[in-house]
Design an enzyme around this catalytic site. Sequence first.
Site, PDB file in Angstrom:
ATOM      1  N   GLY A   1      -3.621   0.807  16.750  1.00  0.00           N
ATOM      2  CA  GLY A   1      -2.268  -0.205  16.919  1.00  0.00           C
ATOM      3  C   GLY A   1      -1.726  -0.222  15.377  1.00  0.00           C
TER       4      GLY A   1
ATOM      5  CB  SER B   1       3.424   1.412  15.717  1.00  0.00           C
ATOM      6  OG  SER B   1       2.907   0.568  17.012  1.00  0.00           O
ATOM      7  NE  ARG B   2       5.321  -3.278  17.765  1.00  0.00           N
ATOM      8  CZ  ARG B   2       4.985  -4.274  18.411  1.00  0.00           C
ATOM      9  NH1 ARG B   2       5.387  -5.703  18.023  1.00  0.00           N
ATOM     10  NH2 ARG B   2       4.233  -4.154  19.615  1.00  0.00           N
TER      11      ARG B   2
ATOM     12  CG  ASN C   1      -4.779  -3.711  13.718  1.00  0.00           C
ATOM     13  OD1 ASN C   1      -4.827  -4.687  13.362  1.00  0.00           O
ATOM     14  ND2 ASN C   1      -3.694  -2.973  14.332  1.00  0.00           N
TER      15      ASN C   1
ATOM     16  CB  SER D   1      -9.103 -13.931  15.664  1.00  0.00           C
ATOM     17  OG  SER D   1      -8.222 -15.241  15.952  1.00  0.00           O
TER      18      SER D   1
ATOM     19  CE1 TYR E   1      -5.942 -12.211  20.159  1.00  0.00           C
ATOM     20  CE2 TYR E   1      -6.739 -14.274  19.411  1.00  0.00           C
ATOM     21  CZ  TYR E   1      -6.200 -13.002  19.202  1.00  0.00           C
ATOM     22  OH  TYR E   1      -6.007 -12.429  17.867  1.00  0.00           O
TER      23      TYR E   1
ATOM     24  CB  ALA F   1     -13.664 -15.194  25.639  1.00  0.00           C
TER      25      ALA F   1
ATOM     26  CE  LYS G   1      -8.465 -10.182  18.401  1.00  0.00           C
ATOM     27  NZ  LYS G   1      -8.760  -8.924  17.900  1.00  0.00           N
TER      28      LYS G   1
END
Length: 252
Positions: free
Chosen positions: A13, A15-16, A91, A143, A156, A158, A160
């Site tokens: 990931g 690109s941003r 990432n 996170s 989400y 869970a 992380k």
Amino acid sequence: MISLLGRTTLITGGSRGIGRAAAILMAEAGSDIAFNYACREKEAFEVKAEVEKRGRRCLAFKAQLARESEVRGTVDEIVRAWGRIDILVNNAGVWTYLEMGHLDREILDETVDVNLKSVFHVVDAVVPHMKKQGRGWIVNIGSTAGVRGEALHSHYAASKGAIHAMTKSWAVEFAPWNIRVNCVAPGWVDTDMCNGVFSDPAFRESVRQSIPLKRIPAPEDIAGPILFLASDLARHVTGAIINVNGGSVLCG
Ligand code: NDP
């Protein structure tokens, strides 16, 4: 002082957002950069140009991380081209809503596939090369949600929390091969992921006020700790979860 000269880095990931900032900073520190993206070709080519502007090689792959064959194909191509992967930054991720009592299986599956299973697939494909090299650096992006949970985002949180547990497990499992595994756990970051919620100025301000340092970080604020953990300065750090949240969640 921090140098990644001569190293090759794979960022998922790239690109941003945080991945983009890490790609540019790590290129500045001397590393060649390979990264994947899902669909944003224009943004990916911009990152490639930024890396090359800094005198580093760059490979950009369109690859769906939810598909194991695309993960393995990407890793194989990097190794074929460069012969090695020294640093891996896991990432890429997605952040969606899920209200319990209305379980949406597709949303749950996407989160598990992209945020959790893909990390197993990437690490499984990369680690044999790192073992052969006798060294490696893995930085996972967790996170604060994985530390303290997150209402309406339990899927989400869970995924992380699992990333944090995988970091600690792999740190010990891979230590005999001189492979360090650490995790950066950001709180709120000003990226496209949060565009929806931050488009409400009142909500954005309430988030800012909730952070002891009273600032919403840019992706570059997260890239610095990633670079540190991927460098020789962190040579005795493994299995660590580094909170990068302005003081808002102080356990890990
Ligand atoms: P962004 O949404 O800004 O960027 C996501 C990146 O991941 C893009 O490069 C995107 O590619 C790629 N990606 C997404 N899904 C897939 C997929 N299925 N296959 C391949 N690539 C994919 O995210 P952030 O920079 O905000 O987040 C990066 C990481 O940090 C994530 O793991 C996130 O959970 C974590 N994080 C973020 C926080 C925040 O507040 N932003 C807070 C805490 C943790 P493309 O550009 O092609 O879409």
